[in-house]
Design an enzyme around this catalytic site. Structure first.
Site, mmCIF file in Angstrom:
data_model
loop_
_atom_site.group_PDB
_atom_site.id
_atom_site.type_symbol
_atom_site.label_atom_id
_atom_site.label_comp_id
_atom_site.label_asym_id
_atom_site.label_seq_id
_atom_site.Cartn_x
_atom_site.Cartn_y
_atom_site.Cartn_z
ATOM 1 N N TYR A 146 -2.176 6.409 -4.521
ATOM 2 C CA TYR A 146 -1.428 6.214 -2.995
ATOM 3 C C TYR A 146 -1.016 7.133 -2.367
ATOM 4 C CZ TYR A 146 -3.195 1.158 -2.717
ATOM 5 O OH TYR A 146 -3.900 0.012 -2.609
ATOM 6 N N LYS A 196 -5.920 2.487 -17.970
ATOM 7 C CA LYS A 196 -7.084 3.088 -18.502
ATOM 8 C C LYS A 196 -6.999 4.538 -19.259
ATOM 9 C CE LYS A 196 -11.536 3.269 -18.130
ATOM 10 N NZ LYS A 196 -12.266 1.960 -18.666
ATOM 11 N N ASP A 228 -10.699 -2.459 -16.780
ATOM 12 C CA ASP A 228 -11.832 -3.281 -16.673
ATOM 13 C C ASP A 228 -11.763 -4.397 -17.612
ATOM 14 O OD1 ASP A 228 -11.707 -1.469 -18.913
ATOM 15 O OD2 ASP A 228 -13.749 -0.703 -18.651
ATOM 16 N N ASP A 252 -3.377 -3.024 -7.134
ATOM 17 C CA ASP A 252 -4.121 -3.637 -5.879
ATOM 18 C C ASP A 252 -5.169 -4.354 -5.862
ATOM 19 O OD1 ASP A 252 -4.433 -3.532 -2.724
ATOM 20 O OD2 ASP A 252 -6.074 -2.151 -3.064
ATOM 21 N N ASP A 256 -5.860 -9.091 -6.060
ATOM 22 C CA ASP A 256 -6.771 -9.746 -5.186
ATOM 23 C C ASP A 256 -7.536 -10.575 -5.986
ATOM 24 O OD1 ASP A 256 -6.023 -8.382 -2.925
ATOM 25 O OD2 ASP A 256 -7.996 -8.264 -2.088
HETATM 26 C C1 IPM Z 1 -2.069 -4.703 -0.277
HETATM 27 C C2 IPM Z 1 -3.011 -4.134 0.926
HETATM 28 C C3 IPM Z 1 -2.498 -2.769 1.119
HETATM 29 C C4 IPM Z 1 -2.298 -1.725 -0.306
HETATM 30 C C5 IPM Z 1 -3.417 -1.978 2.268
HETATM 31 C C6 IPM Z 1 -3.267 -2.886 3.561
HETATM 32 C C7 IPM Z 1 -2.725 -0.568 2.368
HETATM 33 O O1 IPM Z 1 -4.385 -4.104 0.101
HETATM 34 O O2 IPM Z 1 -0.843 -4.931 0.104
HETATM 35 O O3 IPM Z 1 -2.677 -5.385 -1.410
HETATM 36 O O4 IPM Z 1 -3.607 -1.443 -0.468
HETATM 37 O O5 IPM Z 1 -1.513 -1.996 -0.831
HETATM 38 MG MG MG Z 2 -4.628 -5.169 -1.586
#
Ligand code: IPM
Ligand code: MG
Length: 364
Positions: A146, A196, A228, A252, A256
């Protein structure tokens, strides 16, 4: 002993899309929790993301960063939307969020995934796989791909080339690993470090440093998984996890995935911690497709406010009563569209906020 503080300056950054709607509900719930537990919140609102680009010409202003640094806590909705999608990376709404994380040095991002019992069947996984999940992803938040330099797009003799740099310094790994171990000590004392290391040097260093930190925590059971494999294990047997600690990009993606275990990404809160002020935001984004329609699920944002109560306000009872209120409303069958099932009463974003705030006033 010093009397504990009961008034807090909170900077509220609704941002874009459903961020605005869900933030309103979190503030409603915060006020109700304050009333029930004798806490006072002095709220200041400012712009971030696309809203800030339109009004102030940048995704986050220096003044907003200054306000954030001085506050006791920051509540943030979500940023982004199609209107700003064609802007270059440096000028996008997301840059506002990334800039705040970096400027405030919020290096540890806590993303808990807990299954609220009434929602066990809302997950796409079988209820028996999902039942009892209580895991926490600790994601490093201010380094890695990032923020690594060099980055960019150049023209070469063969055509265009895009590049980013994955890099970690030992102290960056150390501080987030330490945070993860400390948290694991008050949970089930298990840490899974995700990397990884079979391919990447950054991951090799990551693993080495995590093992060094582990020496200070002999009570903790530490294991390592490749990213993975971890993404597969999360679906196969999520109950094996207590604390997962990992880098920015892997975190990240895995967070999710972890969010979906709970039935909806609309349920997952987060806290971003550094040495100073902390920032609380839902894991979900600005969902432009449903923005402004009252369909958003405010629970992730409400649960983020609960994390704020627990961590920044040191009011664990108030945090617990917000979580209990959420659980009760779910038990009573109320759902926003994203978690609706047959037989549930579908409510709007603001109705959900009213319900949770209402329950807070009752049992406490
Ligand atoms: C998160 C989001 C952010 C990230 C984006 C919106 C920049 O996906 O907070 O997980 O990638 O960190
Ligand atoms: Mg995210």
């Amino acid at each position: 002993m010093a009397e504990s503080k009961n008034a807090f300056d909170v900077l509220v950054l609704p941002g874009d899309g459903i961020g605005v709607e869900v933030t309103e509900e979190a503030v409603k719930v915060l006020r109700a929790a304050g009333k029930a537990h004798g806490l006072i919140f002095n709220l200041t609102t400012a712009l971030v993301g696309g809203a800030a680009i339109d009004a102030e010409g940048a995704p986050v202003s220096d003044e907003t960063i200054r306000l954030a640094a001085q506050a006791d806590a920051v509540l943030l909705g979500a940023v982004g939307g199609p209107k700003w999608d064609d802007l270059p990376t440096e000028k996008r709404p997301e840059k506002g969020l990334l800039g705040m994380r970096k400027d405030l040095d919020l290096f540890a991002n806590l993303r808990p995934a807990q299954v609220f019992e009434p929602l066990a069947s809302a997950s796409t996984l079988k209820p028996e796989v999902v039942k009892g999940i209580d895991l926490l992803v600790v994601r490093e938040l201010v380094s890695d791909l990032y923020f690594g330099e060099p980055r960019g797009i150049t023209r070469t003799a063969e055509g265009r080339e895009g590049f980013n740099t994955m890099r970690y310094r030992d102290w960056e790994v150390e501080r987030v690993a330490r945070k993860a171990f400390e948290i694991a000590m008050v949970r089930r004392r298990k840490v899974t470090s995700v990397d990884k290391a079979n391919v990447l040097e950054t991951s090799g260093l990551w693993r080495e440093v995590v093992m060094e930190v582990a020496q200070d925590f002999p009570e903790i059971e530490l294991d390592h998984q490749y990213v993975d494999n971890c993404s597969m294990q999360l679906i196969r047997n999520p109950s094996q996890f207590d604390v997962i600690v990992t880098g920015n990009i892997f975190g990240d993606i895995l967070s999710d995935e972890a969010a979906m275990l709970t039935g909806s990404i609309g349920m997952l809160p987060s806290a971003s911690l550094g040495e100073g002020v902390a920032l609380y935001e839902p894991v979900h984004g600005s969902a432009p497709d449903i923005a402004g329609q009252g369909k958003a699920n405010p629970l992730a944002m409400i649960l983020s406010a609960a994390m704020m109560l627990e961590i920044s306000c040191e009011a664990p009872e108030a945090a617990a009563s917000v979580r209990r209120a959420v659980n009760r409303v779910l038990e009573e069958g109320y759902r926003t569209g994203d978690i609706a099932e047959r037989g549930s009463s579908v409510v709007s974003c603001s109705e959900m906020g009213d319900l949770v705030a209402g329950r807070l006033g009752e049992a406490g």
